[in-house]
Write a protein that holds these residues in place. Sequence first.
Motif, mmCIF file in Angstrom:
data_model
loop_
_atom_site.group_PDB
_atom_site.id
_atom_site.type_symbol
_atom_site.label_atom_id
_atom_site.label_comp_id
_atom_site.label_asym_id
_atom_site.label_seq_id
_atom_site.Cartn_x
_atom_site.Cartn_y
_atom_site.Cartn_z
ATOM 1 N N ASN A 156 16.242 -77.396 -74.963
ATOM 2 C CA ASN A 156 17.234 -77.994 -74.349
ATOM 3 C C ASN A 156 18.451 -77.458 -74.725
ATOM 4 O O ASN A 156 19.582 -77.970 -74.692
ATOM 5 C CB ASN A 156 17.424 -79.333 -74.245
ATOM 6 N N ALA A 184 19.879 -78.344 -70.105
ATOM 7 C CA ALA A 184 19.727 -79.687 -70.533
ATOM 8 C C ALA A 184 20.245 -80.476 -69.289
ATOM 9 O O ALA A 184 21.175 -80.106 -68.594
ATOM 10 C CB ALA A 184 20.376 -80.112 -71.755
ATOM 11 N N SER A 193 18.432 -84.396 -72.423
ATOM 12 C CA SER A 193 17.157 -84.045 -72.401
ATOM 13 C C SER A 193 16.861 -82.691 -71.652
ATOM 14 O O SER A 193 17.409 -82.318 -70.888
ATOM 15 C CB SER A 193 16.501 -85.150 -71.815
#
Length: 420
Positions: free
Chosen positions: A85, A89, A58
């Motif tokens: 991302n 990330a 994410s």
Amino acid sequence: MTSSRSRLRTLSSSVAALAVALAVAALGPAADPQEALLPVAGTAAVTFSDDFDGPAGSAVDGSRWQTETGDNVNNHERQYYTAGNGNAALDGQGHLVITARKENPGNYQCWYGRCEYTSARLNTAGKFTTKYGHVEARMKVPRGQGMWPAFWMLGNDIGQVGWPNSGEIDVMENVGFEPSTVHGTLHGPGYSGSGGIGAGYTLPGGQAFADAFHTFAVDWSPNRITWSVDGTVYQTRTPADLGGRTWVFDKPFFLILNLAVGGYWPGDPDGSTTFPKQLVVDHVRVTTADAPATSGPITGIGGKCVDVAGANTANGTPVQLYDCNGTAAQQWTLAADGTVRALGKCLDVTSAGTADGTPVQLWDCNGTGAQLWTANSARDVVNPQSGKCLDATGNSSANGTRLQIWSCSGGANQKWTVTR
């Protein structure tokens, strides 16, 4: 947002150390157990914190960070910073991973032509700024020629005044050809790029920063910034270090994390540099003291108080011992910038002297080393610039005894207790 951040080259403890040492001293045999200790600063409040918790893959929290895009011609860096991302990330284990890759899937164009690398750069502009505080990041840097990880800050007015007038505080920079060393640097008008004011810190025994996580921090207060690695202080800067140039570090700054590839300072990757490379960030945190310092007496030999002669606020007024009387002339504040203050002015070593017998006085606070003080658990109060102790002249406790600096001897005339 870009800034020109070319090759950067080029003691005292924070007031917290003074507070702790004096507090310990006040608990010792010489202190009245009924006396309360002088609190030097308020309770630390967390003003920004990101532990990078979240599902693997994410993106970072958009309420805290924005992701910059583009290249950086100013430093001749080789990477293109991407959005989303793709290069920044969460790993699902409480880390942010900024990844530099030798690739260009988006056909990005850089100052030198088709980009050869991608990476990421995040900042908190428009989302979080801080003016003073303890600013830290716990990170593990990559290794390899041409790699340039950094944790730094820019003045929030950069859009109005430009760089370097905005100021830049580099909390940590590492270049791949120095695996054991990191740098902390200030940039401002007349001291930017390779002329920045800073110093490096090298791990002992040939250790490399890429081998483990380390905590990189600054403690920032009015007219004073101190750098540390894993709690070890390695430099302090004040306006006195700028040679008359403008100190631009008393305003809000925002945070930046990035992993650059190549550039004037680190040089470009070579055949020994493998990809991908990762900057792994465990946390970023900013704390500040949210309550003001309070004042109280400082007592020495014979139980006498440190006193501003005649309660006079003029520059050059002698500082002496005198019977404790509770007046403002004996109310001292251990300020957040490492100074010791009374009547709105600072305890000062006359003419910034370093010789035994140099008297101390009251003077306008000016951020110089002559006005910085630290302490140890033995109740010595030390001026780091001279390495000398605050001393009652002639081992006397008589009213009017002038205070001075002298080589630390452990005598009773060099022992001090802060109470209220």
